[in-house]
Design a protein around this motif. Structure first.
Motif, short mmCIF file in Angstrom:
data_model
loop_
_atom_site.label_atom_id
_atom_site.label_comp_id
_atom_site.label_asym_id
_atom_site.label_seq_id
_atom_site.Cartn_x
_atom_site.Cartn_y
_atom_site.Cartn_z
N VAL A 30 0.78 -1.20 -0.01
CA VAL A 30 -0.01 0.01 -0.13
C VAL A 30 0.91 1.13 0.14
O VAL A 30 0.59 2.41 -0.37
CB VAL A 30 -0.90 0.01 1.22
CG1 VAL A 30 -0.16 0.22 2.44
CG2 VAL A 30 -2.02 1.34 0.96
N PHE A 31 2.14 1.27 0.38
CA PHE A 31 3.03 2.14 0.46
C PHE A 31 3.72 2.60 -0.99
O PHE A 31 4.43 3.50 -1.06
CB PHE A 31 4.06 2.04 1.72
CG PHE A 31 3.52 2.34 2.95
CD1 PHE A 31 2.84 3.31 3.43
CD2 PHE A 31 3.58 1.06 3.77
CE1 PHE A 31 2.35 3.54 4.82
CE2 PHE A 31 3.06 1.35 5.21
CZ PHE A 31 2.41 2.48 5.61
N GLY A 32 3.46 1.64 -1.87
CA GLY A 32 4.14 1.66 -3.33
C GLY A 32 5.52 2.11 -2.98
O GLY A 32 6.57 1.56 -2.36
N ASP A 33 5.94 2.93 -3.83
CA ASP A 33 7.29 3.68 -3.81
C ASP A 33 7.69 4.93 -3.11
O ASP A 33 8.38 5.77 -3.15
CB ASP A 33 7.52 4.18 -5.26
CG ASP A 33 8.06 2.76 -6.07
OD1 ASP A 33 8.53 1.70 -5.66
OD2 ASP A 33 7.64 2.96 -7.33
N GLY A 34 6.54 4.91 -2.08
CA GLY A 34 6.71 6.17 -1.08
C GLY A 34 6.08 7.47 -1.40
O GLY A 34 6.06 8.23 -0.69
N ASN A 35 5.37 7.22 -2.71
CA ASN A 35 4.42 8.59 -2.98
C ASN A 35 3.15 8.26 -3.18
O ASN A 35 2.42 8.99 -4.23
CB ASN A 35 5.29 9.23 -4.27
CG ASN A 35 5.39 8.36 -5.61
OD1 ASN A 35 5.27 7.13 -5.21
ND2 ASN A 35 5.63 8.79 -6.74
N THR A 36 2.72 7.30 -2.61
CA THR A 36 1.04 6.97 -2.71
C THR A 36 0.37 7.82 -1.54
O THR A 36 1.13 8.56 -0.78
CB THR A 36 0.62 5.53 -2.35
OG1 THR A 36 1.00 5.21 -0.97
CG2 THR A 36 1.42 4.69 -3.35
N ILE A 37 -0.88 7.82 -1.54
CA ILE A 37 -1.60 8.64 -0.52
C ILE A 37 -1.54 8.08 0.77
O ILE A 37 -1.10 9.01 1.71
CB ILE A 37 -3.21 8.78 -1.10
CG1 ILE A 37 -3.49 9.62 -2.40
CG2 ILE A 37 -4.00 9.37 -0.08
CD1 ILE A 37 -4.83 9.64 -2.89
#
Length: 476
Positions: free
Chosen positions: A120-127
């Motif tokens: 859910v955190f992706g590459d650090g630039n998700t909501i």
């Protein structure tokens, strides 16, 4: 409100500020960052150039702290003393902006690391990533408002804690080092030529700047030093220790994985390297080390960012409201402005594809002008002989060191290229509104003729950069 009694830092605390500021996100991304552009030979040349250049800059900081003990928060005060109010302001603004952008990169990397385990955190630039980063941001904000002494003590403990995982990484990678893989990577590609290696080295320059940012940590906090000579000692010893760690992490990784595989690693790429040596637990180990390291580095940098605004306000170059201290002696208004800007940049990472790389490159670009001005002031002092009439020791050596530092920092600006200079202008131009406010508050003329030309150049550069971004000429 009256401020609390001023804390005083020992040489060990100042050294922890240097090491804590330099060892943050950058070292954990070195295998991938270097693997994308060069092999071991280019990396050795790059670290030799960067190490020599930054060592000369460290010597300049050491010399200036001794010869100009009255100039606190050196990186800003040196620029103002040497080249006037507006360049002093630009140095403070550039340094502060670099600190804010660096803090954004820390938060992005924290969430990118957690993204290894929680998609859910992706590459650090998700909501979701930005939400949790924002929560951390304001928790640290509250901690620092309680006092600089307490925050600096936490930073000292965290600095020692985060060095241990890096040292263990080096030990494990030495054990898993393969000479044949290292040899296959050596030239960084099939084209074995001087031009190719030179191109590779140039591509590493902004990366090396990013990991060295923080070398001035002790200088920025010189007003807290128990002994002014401790500032130079902390800068030099801290730098040499960190340089060894950076070079070892980079070079040893080439003996574990082929360069294309290093280039394809997800950040923190040290995790992928150690996993290749010891198995899955290596990625978890490095990830935990990174979280400790980055949180400690963030604490160092938010302190430095607030301190530079506070001191610039005290020296009448920033608006007066930034010189306010709370009852704990913390420059609270400067801290609020810093973290509001960091929060804004965090939100903007939603709209960039490579948030960490963009923050890294912009941090490096913004710090180049302040470093150039420090080197130039060191050269000016040695060239004119100011302070050397009463203390001539080391005059010639200081002249040589400052000259090398100036050439190196000017070379970095060239290596950064026009695109990064234009992006820097987006901050330097509009950010000058703070200078307008400061000058009008004190009923002083805003610009000299030469300063007006500099301001016009910054505004023009900002306009060109915004147009280039809007039309897709510059990708963010």
């Amino acid at each position: 409100m009256a401020s609390a009694s001023k804390p005083y830092f020992s040489v060990w605390t100042l050294m922890a500020m240097v090491v804590g500021s330099m060892v943050g996100a950058g070292i954990f991304s070195l295998p991938q960052a270097f693997g994308r552009v060069t092999g071991p030979f280019g990396a050795l040349i790059a670290w030799s150039i960067a190490g020599t250049g930054m060592l000369m800059l460290a010597f300049v900081f050491q010399t200036l702290s001794r010869r100009k003990p009255d100039l606190d928060t050196g990186i800003y005060a040196y620029a103002k003393a040497g080249f006037g109010n507006y360049l002093g302001f630009l140095s403070a603004l550039g340094y502060w902006s670099a600190a804010c952008l660096g803090n954004v990169s820390y938060f992005v990397l924290i969430k990118s690391t957690l993204g290894l385990f929680f998609p859910v955190f992706g590459d650090g630039n998700t909501i979701i990533a930005i939400f949790f980063s924002s929560v951390l941001l304001w928790i640290f904000h509250t901690l620092i408002l309680r006092g600089v002494r307490g925050a600096a003590a936490v930073n000292t403990v965290v600095t020692f804690a985060k060095i241990i995982p890096i040292l263990l990484f080096i030990v494990f990678v030495v054990g898993g080092f393969h000479a044949d893989i290292f040899a296959a990577n050596f030239w960084g590609g099939q084209d074995v030529s001087f031009n190719n290696v030179a191109s590779q080295v140039r591509a590493t320059m902004l990366v090396t700047v990013f990991v060295f940012v923080g070398i001035e940590g002790a200088s920025v906090y010189s007003r807290y030093a128990q002994n002014r000579n401790d500032v130079g000692v902390a800068t030099l010893v801290g730098f040499l220790g960190v340089l060894c760690l950076l070079a070892l992490v980079t070079i040893l990784s080439y003996g574990v994985m082929l360069r294309p595989d290093l280039a394809g690693l997800r950040n923190p790429s040290m995790a992928g390297v150690l996993e290749a040596v010891v198995g899955p637990w290596g990625a978890i180990f490095v990830s935990l080390g990174l979280l400790i390291s980055v949180l400690g580095a963030y604490l160092s940098w938010v302190l430095l960012a607030a301190e530079i605004l506070f001191s610039a306000s005290k020296y009448e170059t920033m608006p007066q409201f930034l010189s306010h201290e709370n009852r704990n002696g913390v420059p609270s208004n400067a801290l609020w402005l810093t973290n509001i800007v960091v929060q804004t940049f965090l939100i903007l990472t939603l709209f960039t594809q490579y948030a960490f790389r963009m923050a890294l490159e912009l941090t490096s670009s913004m710090i180049l002008i302040p470093y150039l001005l420090v080197a130039a002031y060191g050269l000016k002092l040695a060239w004119t002989g100011e302070t050397y009439d009463r203390d001539p020791a080391g005059h010639r050596m200081d002249l040589v060191r400052a000259s090398i530092a100036l050439v190196y920092t000017a070379g970095l600006i060239y290596a950064a290229g026009a695109q990064h200079l234009l992006l820097s202008a987006v901050i330097y131009g509009p950010g000058s509104i703070l200078y307008f406010i400061a000058r009008h508050e004190r009923s002083k003329a805003v610009f000299t003729p030469s300063e007006l030309a500099m301001f016009a150049t910054a505004i023009l550069g900002a306009a060109v950069a915004i147009y280039a971004i809007a039309t897709g000429l510059i990708a963010v």
